[in-house]
Design an enzyme around this catalytic site. Structure first.
Site, PDB file in Angstrom:
ATOM      1  CE  LYS A   1     -13.512  24.410  56.277  1.00 19.51           C
ATOM      2  NZ  LYS A   1     -14.485  23.471  56.881  1.00 19.51           N
TER       3      LYS A   1
ATOM      4  CB  VAL B   1     -12.893  24.962  50.181  1.00 22.69           C
ATOM      5  CG1 VAL B   1     -12.179  23.781  49.545  1.00 22.69           C
ATOM      6  CG2 VAL B   1     -13.442  24.574  51.549  1.00 22.69           C
TER       7      VAL B   1
ATOM      8  N   GLY C   1     -17.708  29.426  53.523  1.00 24.03           N
ATOM      9  CA  GLY C   1     -18.744  29.317  54.546  1.00 24.03           C
ATOM     10  C   GLY C   1     -18.304  30.033  55.793  1.00 24.03           C
ATOM     11  N   GLY C   2     -19.109  29.902  56.846  1.00 20.26           N
ATOM     12  CA  GLY C   2     -18.799  30.600  58.074  1.00 20.26           C
ATOM     13  C   GLY C   2     -17.528  30.117  58.736  1.00 20.26           C
ATOM     14  CG  MET C   3     -17.420  26.584  60.368  1.00 20.96           C
ATOM     15  SD  MET C   3     -17.282  27.414  61.955  1.00 20.96           S
ATOM     16  CE  MET C   3     -15.879  26.562  62.648  1.00 20.96           C
ATOM     17  N   GLY C   4     -14.818  28.658  57.002  1.00 17.46           N
ATOM     18  CA  GLY C   4     -13.599  28.726  56.210  1.00 17.46           C
ATOM     19  C   GLY C   4     -13.864  28.867  54.720  1.00 17.46           C
TER      20      GLY C   4
ATOM     21  CG  ASP D   1     -23.068  21.480  58.920  1.00 20.97           C
ATOM     22  OD1 ASP D   1     -24.320  21.582  58.928  1.00 20.97           O
ATOM     23  OD2 ASP D   1     -22.322  22.293  58.340  1.00 20.97           O
TER      24      ASP D   1
END
Length: 520
Positions: free
Chosen positions: A40, A25, A20-23, A132
């Protein structure tokens, strides 16, 4: 694609589970402890400042210990970036379930929603907002059915500047509360709006705010009439209580969990009080919305308790009412000092004259007949005169003024205590115990996630206390406790049941059966 890269000298990365945009996994193996984990890899935009913020947030999340929150094992640094090591949940996300299998039945959606509400309540008690909540961030274990809220990547953690506070909006618009959409200050209530949208998606397949463009989504969330899908059916009162545009009017997480657990376990539909208004349309002229009528939540919860109890008895089932709160595990109330030992008894410590529970030949009319009990349960009549339904094979132990019944493996324990009423109501007593347990010298090591809820028992006002603590002094791991206290006939009754934290659902289910069948 798999990889043999080793992070921090111990976590060998395997297949990529998601990005995703944040990391990103990864599935991984902890080569030190020989267990499978999820790792992650965080994507950082501004180097050292992002690293420091991410580490603070991950450490904050590690403080949340709840069966429905993903467990954070470790936070490590590699190549100037933080990597968060978490438990690996063997299952699918709710988004995948909806995409591959279709919408959930309302009772299963209620079970999932109740678990998410409990997870949010635990996070909020630590000052952490998830921000979220959506189907992609809810995992369902394929073996146990356990529900796990994960991906706190954009969470608001005390002492940490969040991504949105740097000027960028992050999140999923279809599940974002209107106050966040409008750039206003947003508290924990914004997570509850997201839960309302998630419940709609669980039974209908998608959020009620889905649109072809971001503009359509923003309009649906902030301005348009809110029309929950017909598929929500009996969940409508809860959905309406969550999808309130005014955060102060949203249903509380503890109330949501109470109602959803009761419906999921009994099938008794939450009543729709006549005072529940339709979700209002936002006023473009800035005028005031109609005020919420006082007592709505109390009537909903009180009505639920009466409805579920009647339905459970009439329907011949003992898998019944769960009104959230819990546990007087090993202590007396304010008038009595706690016992000197909280360790489970050994087999040799049990009185040799104590017989195992016996089945009553003629149960009280208020106790379901043996055929109505869950499989493996039987009605026990204690020598002090009260009766209760417990699993087969539980053994009695008396430690005055308490009476215990232990499972054969000493993993689960039911307790009962009778005493004269103290000052104040049952809720006052339980609330006092919760406050005392939070103190530095409280009776429970590692006390956390304590919630006290008003309810009823046998038509009397009652209080339900639920909490987690680190367990017995001689080991066994963390425990979850459910405790009910009420006054009846001039006597204060207190019954509770505790079990291992990782078997919370069984503990809750056994407690519910005991609560329904307990007869003074």
């Amino acid at each position: 694609m798999g990889t043999d890269r080793v992070v921090a000298g111990r976590y060998r990365l395997g297949s990529r589970l998601g990005r995703g945009g944040m990391g990103t996994v990864w599935a991984a193996t902890d080569e030190l402890l020989h267990r499978e984990v999820a790792v992650k890899e965080l994507h950082l935009a501004d180097g050292e400042q992002s690293l420091e913020r991410a580490l603070r947030e991950a450490r904050g999340l590690a403080r949340i210990r709840h069966p429905n929150v993903v467990v954070v094992h470790d936070v490590v640094e590699e190549d100037g970036r933080p990597w968060i090591v978490m438990e690996l949940v063997d299952g699918r996300s709710l988004a995948e379930v909806l995409r591959e299998d279709g919408p959930l039945p309302p009772r299963e959606a209620a079970r999932v929603g109740a678990a998410v509400a409990g997870a949010l309540l635990a996070a909020h008690q630590h000052g952490i907002q998830h921000r979220d909540v959506k189907p992609a961030n809810v995992l369902l274990d394929r073996t146990t059915g356990r529900v796990v809220l994960t991906d706190f990547g954009i969470a608001r953690v005390p002492g940490s500047t969040t991504v949105s506070e740097t000027g960028a909006f992050v999140g999923s618009p279809e599940y974002t509360a209107p106050e966040r959409m409008e750039g206003k200050a947003a508290g924990p209530e914004s997570d509850l709006w997201s839960l309302g949208a998630l419940l709609c998606a669980a039974v209908d397949g998608h959020s009620p705010f889905r649109g072809e463009s971001i503009g359509e989504i923003v309009h649906a969330v902030a301005f348009a009439d809110i029309r929950p899908p017909e598929a929500v059916g009996p969940l409508l009162p809860v959905v309406q209580g969550l999808l309130e545009r005014d955060p102060a009017r949203r249903m509380a997480a503890a109330d949501v969990q109470t109602v959803l657990v009761a419906y999921a376990e009994t099938g008794a539909e939450p009543p729709t009080p006549p005072t529940v208004p339709a979700v209002p349309k936002a006023r473009a002229d800035g005028g005031e919305r109609p005020p919420r009528r006082a007592g709505r939540r109390r009537r909903l919860l009180a009505g639920l308790g009466a409805t579920v109890l009647i339905a459970a008895v009439a329907g011949g089932t003992a898998a019944l009412v769960v009104l959230r709160g819990s546990g007087s595990e090993d202590r007396g109330h304010a008038t009595t000092a706690p016992p000197t030992s909280t360790a489970p008894p050994t087999t040799t410590a049990l009185p040799t004259t104590t017989a195992p529970p016996t089945t009553t030949a003629s149960p009280s009319p208020t106790v379901p007949a043996p055929s109505a009990l869950p499989a493996g349960f039987r009605t026990v009549t204690d020598e002090h005169g009260w009766s209760v339904a417990l699993p087969d094979g539980w053994v009695r132990q008396e430690v005055p003024p308490r009476v215990y019944y232990w499972s054969a493996d000493h993993a689960f324990r039911f307790g009962e205590r009778v005493q004269p009423p103290g000052k104040g109501t049952a809720y006052d007593v339980m609330h006092g115990q919760d406050v005392a347990a939070r103190g530095a010298k409280g009776p429970y090591r590692g006390y956390r996630d304590g919630v006290v809820t008003r309810t009823t028992q046998n038509g009397e006002e009652a209080a339900l206390w639920e909490f987690t603590y680190d367990g017995f002094a001689d080991g066994g791991g963390p425990r979850r406790t459910f405790d009910l206290c009420w006054v009846q006939g001039g006597v204060m009754y207190d019954i509770w049941l505790s079990g291992p934290l990782d078997r919370t659902e069984k503990t809750r289910s056994d407690f519910d059966t005991a609560r329904l069948t307990f007869t003074p």
